[in-house]
Design a protein around this motif. Structure first.
Motif, PDB file in Angstrom:
ATOM      1  N   GLU A   1     -20.795  -0.388 -48.039  1.00  0.00           N
ATOM      2  CA  GLU A   1     -20.080   0.308 -48.956  1.00  0.00           C
ATOM      3  C   GLU A   1     -19.438   1.569 -48.037  1.00  0.00           C
ATOM      4  N   ILE A   2     -19.469   1.483 -46.620  1.00  0.00           N
ATOM      5  CA  ILE A   2     -19.060   2.346 -46.006  1.00  0.00           C
ATOM      6  C   ILE A   2     -17.684   2.026 -45.461  1.00  0.00           C
ATOM      7  N   ARG A   3     -16.734   2.814 -45.253  1.00  0.00           N
ATOM      8  CA  ARG A   3     -15.291   2.516 -44.597  1.00  0.00           C
ATOM      9  C   ARG A   3     -15.288   3.107 -43.059  1.00  0.00           C
ATOM     10  N   GLY A   4     -15.905   4.452 -43.200  1.00  0.00           N
ATOM     11  CA  GLY A   4     -15.952   5.135 -41.750  1.00  0.00           C
ATOM     12  C   GLY A   4     -17.070   6.011 -41.745  1.00  0.00           C
ATOM     13  N   VAL A   5     -17.306   6.276 -40.514  1.00  0.00           N
ATOM     14  CA  VAL A   5     -18.317   7.368 -40.165  1.00  0.00           C
ATOM     15  C   VAL A   5     -17.786   8.088 -38.958  1.00  0.00           C
ATOM     16  N   HIS A   6     -17.704   9.427 -39.270  1.00  0.00           N
ATOM     17  CA  HIS A   6     -17.036  10.371 -38.367  1.00  0.00           C
ATOM     18  C   HIS A   6     -18.142  11.501 -38.051  1.00  0.00           C
ATOM     19  N   TYR A   7     -18.051  12.148 -36.891  1.00  0.00           N
ATOM     20  CA  TYR A   7     -18.821  13.067 -36.506  1.00  0.00           C
ATOM     21  C   TYR A   7     -18.119  14.207 -35.507  1.00  0.00           C
ATOM     22  N   ARG A   8     -18.542  15.414 -35.579  1.00  0.00           N
ATOM     23  CA  ARG A   8     -18.146  16.408 -34.615  1.00  0.00           C
ATOM     24  C   ARG A   8     -19.126  17.604 -34.513  1.00  0.00           C
ATOM     25  N   ALA A   9     -18.914  18.578 -33.730  1.00  0.00           N
ATOM     26  CA  ALA A   9     -19.605  19.549 -33.512  1.00  0.00           C
ATOM     27  C   ALA A   9     -19.010  20.589 -34.557  1.00  0.00           C
ATOM     28  N   SER A  10     -19.705  21.654 -35.160  1.00  0.00           N
ATOM     29  CA  SER A  10     -19.150  22.579 -36.140  1.00  0.00           C
ATOM     30  C   SER A  10     -18.382  23.499 -35.199  1.00  0.00           C
TER      31      SER A  10
ATOM     32  N   ASP B   1     -18.604  26.569 -34.765  1.00  0.00           N
ATOM     33  CA  ASP B   1     -19.432  27.699 -33.828  1.00  0.00           C
ATOM     34  C   ASP B   1     -20.037  26.697 -32.722  1.00  0.00           C
ATOM     35  N   GLY B   2     -20.074  25.663 -32.785  1.00  0.00           N
ATOM     36  CA  GLY B   2     -20.754  24.657 -31.506  1.00  0.00           C
ATOM     37  C   GLY B   2     -22.274  24.757 -31.913  1.00  0.00           C
ATOM     38  N   LYS B   3     -22.929  25.025 -32.978  1.00  0.00           N
ATOM     39  CA  LYS B   3     -24.231  25.204 -33.279  1.00  0.00           C
ATOM     40  C   LYS B   3     -24.968  24.039 -34.123  1.00  0.00           C
ATOM     41  N   ALA B   4     -24.073  23.065 -34.785  1.00  0.00           N
ATOM     42  CA  ALA B   4     -24.529  22.041 -35.410  1.00  0.00           C
ATOM     43  C   ALA B   4     -23.794  20.880 -35.474  1.00  0.00           C
ATOM     44  N   LEU B   5     -24.244  19.782 -35.747  1.00  0.00           N
ATOM     45  CA  LEU B   5     -23.595  18.320 -35.842  1.00  0.00           C
ATOM     46  C   LEU B   5     -23.242  18.149 -37.200  1.00  0.00           C
ATOM     47  N   MET B   6     -21.960  18.003 -37.505  1.00  0.00           N
ATOM     48  CA  MET B   6     -21.141  17.610 -38.715  1.00  0.00           C
ATOM     49  C   MET B   6     -20.983  15.925 -38.791  1.00  0.00           C
ATOM     50  N   VAL B   7     -21.560  15.374 -39.727  1.00  0.00           N
ATOM     51  CA  VAL B   7     -21.473  13.983 -39.947  1.00  0.00           C
ATOM     52  C   VAL B   7     -20.771  13.660 -41.367  1.00  0.00           C
ATOM     53  N   ALA B   8     -19.658  12.722 -41.318  1.00  0.00           N
ATOM     54  CA  ALA B   8     -19.196  12.506 -42.594  1.00  0.00           C
ATOM     55  C   ALA B   8     -19.013  10.926 -42.630  1.00  0.00           C
ATOM     56  N   VAL B   9     -19.258  10.648 -43.962  1.00  0.00           N
ATOM     57  CA  VAL B   9     -19.310   9.005 -44.505  1.00  0.00           C
ATOM     58  C   VAL B   9     -18.100   9.204 -45.302  1.00  0.00           C
ATOM     59  N   VAL B  10     -17.148   8.132 -45.065  1.00  0.00           N
ATOM     60  CA  VAL B  10     -16.157   7.815 -45.854  1.00  0.00           C
ATOM     61  C   VAL B  10     -16.549   6.561 -46.900  1.00  0.00           C
ATOM     62  N   HIS B  11     -16.613   6.713 -48.232  1.00  0.00           N
ATOM     63  CA  HIS B  11     -17.125   5.455 -48.888  1.00  0.00           C
ATOM     64  C   HIS B  11     -15.689   4.674 -49.039  1.00  0.00           C
ATOM     65  N   MET B  12     -16.136   3.348 -49.231  1.00  0.00           N
ATOM     66  CA  MET B  12     -14.975   2.447 -49.417  1.00  0.00           C
ATOM     67  C   MET B  12     -13.992   2.818 -50.662  1.00  0.00           C
ATOM     68  N   ASP B  13     -14.349   3.533 -51.407  1.00  0.00           N
ATOM     69  CA  ASP B  13     -13.559   4.100 -52.533  1.00  0.00           C
ATOM     70  C   ASP B  13     -12.686   5.299 -52.298  1.00  0.00           C
TER      71      ASP B  13
END
Length: 150
Positions: free
Chosen positions: A93-102, A104-116
């Motif tokens: 059900e996952i179309r894509g997974v993206h990640y980057r630093a916040s 301020d460079g203090k956090a990991l931001m992870v995003a999931v793009v659903h198929m819809d």
């Protein structure tokens, strides 16, 4: 001796017109049952069972966690835990997974793009800050294993 008056309605057995009808069959006592054959193990069909916990990990996994949030990437998919609430996304059900630093460079931001097309994000604080630089290559390797580019 004093005699008491007969009990009022509601006491004693019900009158015959309200008694339950006798059963249409006479149940046999348990001793009259036919003897049961000894138990034999019938061949069991193979059932799909979950592998034991030590075999559950079919490949690498990734875990980033802070006091309130967590990101897990493993053979089943991606899971976010935010303030005690868990959301799981299975790979189909996952179309894509993206990640980057916040920013301020203090956090990991992870995003999931659903198929819809829906978009879900989880932010995990990296303490110490150097941990963020450890997470990036680990996450890239795990995502590359389950979602190869090409």
């Amino acid at each position: 001796m004093t005699q008491h008056p007969p009990p009022g309605p509601g006491f004693g057995p019900p009158p015959p017109q309200y008694a339950p009808a006798p059963p249409a069959y006479a149940p046999q006592p348990p001793y009259a049952q036919a003897p049961q054959p000894p138990y034999a193990q019938a061949p069991q069909p193979p059932y799909a069972q979950a592998p034991p916990p030590q075999q559950a990990a079919a490949g690498p996994d990734f875990l980033a966690v802070d006091k309130r949030n967590a990101v897990v990437v493993d053979a089943s998919g991606v899971a976010f835990e935010t303030s005690g609430h868990t959301v799981e996304f299975r790979w189909p059900e996952i179309r894509g997974v993206h990640y980057r630093a916040s920013p301020d460079g203090k956090a990991l931001m992870v995003a999931v793009v659903h198929m819809d097309g829906r978009f879900y994000e989880c932010v995990v604080q990296a303490r110490p800050r150097t941990r963020l630089q450890e997470w990036f290559p680990q996450l890239a390797r795990v995502l590359g294993h389950y979602r190869p580019v090409g």
